[in-house]
Design an enzyme around this catalytic site. Sequence first.
Site, short mmCIF file in Angstrom:
data_model
loop_
_atom_site.label_atom_id
_atom_site.label_comp_id
_atom_site.label_asym_id
_atom_site.label_seq_id
_atom_site.Cartn_x
_atom_site.Cartn_y
_atom_site.Cartn_z
N CYS A 74 0.74 -0.72 0.16
CA CYS A 74 0.39 0.12 0.08
C CYS A 74 0.74 1.08 -0.17
O CYS A 74 0.86 1.87 -1.10
CB CYS A 74 -1.10 0.08 0.77
N HIS A 130 -1.82 6.13 2.39
CA HIS A 130 -1.49 5.01 3.50
C HIS A 130 -1.39 5.61 4.57
O HIS A 130 -1.54 6.96 4.44
CB HIS A 130 -0.51 4.34 3.50
#
Length: 479
Positions: A74, A130
């Site tokens: 991510c 993120h």
Amino acid sequence: MKITSLLLTLLILTTNCFSLNTEKPNILFIAIDDLNDWVGVFGGNSQVRTPNLDRFNANGGMVMSDAHVPSTVCCPSRSAILTGKFPHNTGVYGNKNNLRNAPLAKDLLTMPQYFSKHGYHTLTRGKIFHVHPSNDGPRGDQGQWAFDEWSDAKGWVPPLGDQRPTNGLPNLPNDKKNYHSIGFDWGPTVGNDETKMKDYCTALWAAEQFQNRQFDKPFFMAVGISKPHLPWHVPQKYFDMYPLDDIILPEVILNDLDDIINKWGKPVSAHSTWLRVETYGQRHKEAVQAYLATITFVDDCIGVLLNGLEQSPYSENTIIMLWSDHGWHLGEKQRYGKTQLWQETCRVPFMVKVPGVTPDNADCKGIVNLIDMYPTLIELCGIPKNLDNDGRSFAELIRNPNMEWKEPILSDYNYGGHRIYDGRYSYIVFEKAGTEELYDHKVDPMEWNNLVRMPEYAQTLERLKKYIPLVRQQEGPRN
Ligand SMILES: [Ca+2]
Ligand SMILES: [Ca+2]
């Protein structure tokens, strides 16, 4: 003569603009978390049901069928996409490297900041950046600072029962107590109702913005859908769409990892999540069923979102880019999960709609990297280039989807991990572990046969290795 050339120039200018409308187009930027190519129109799984994504393709959402990520987990993937710079240039390699603390990333203008600076109103809900721990408040650092308007994603429905993990799959005796000990889980949620779930609420929020608001500037709306990220807890009705007995597992070979030898002369080993599924009852069909169920839930959310735009005044002047931050292994290479640099995690679903430009039912084979979205949106919207961008605009490809577009592309993973892919071959190197791989996708789409030591591929290797970055920045600070 002069008049003819003037007319010709005008014609070129107008056809190069995506629309005759002098106002800048809006942007709908949709991020999906951990979705691999198991989407009907991407062909990764013959059983998956994604009617809304398929309909999007039928209505001008062009499939970019050879799209790859800048990194396969991510934070580095999203940070690279949003700053326009590869992990090896910023030191943002892992989920603990917040780009705001990385000396080489913190002063870059992220995509929403850049569009805001150039006349756009930017707004968001759901996971785009993120999430990192932060002193700013209990919600952590979700990239609130990057948008003119940030909305907290709400909604959650617990899984049924008290057992955790819900699937009852125990850790292996040597498993570390990490994220996967509770996160690698699946099962139905309470109430069999999707409308209280976070992603559904996020999609409804976006639909309401399109329908109820009059924006006085063009907007850049980023919408983050958090599933099919683990845990795969969704209403029972989605599980019911995929009867367990009918599940077809991805094709795997059990000695697949034996031909990837590290510098200690040992083959790479199977991942602990795969071993757990294998060891305790070979419950692979359950895992695949749960991932499919979660994808169909995501597809329903995308339906709410896209229908909301479709039925609004903004449907004809909004560019849509829909993408996943990386793929996922469902047993291939003895693995459940993301990370690493194989095709299953590098290649992602990516769809682009430019109203009046991208045709219905189109499938573009050009090789693109999601890091190219930033300069492409800049070009499509006619705002000044950002010279910090590593990627290259594929706006020309959008206008001519059948043109040749096959410059080899790069994916990074951790310091010294790189993959070069040219549409036929993928070359993978992990310097620390000392592993190298070469696969020929023309004959080996599952990347089963590592050709790296075969002399007849020496020239191919030589050619691909030239794209490996020579300068790699050290990892930035961890949280
Ligand atoms: Ca992800
Ligand atoms: Ca192999």
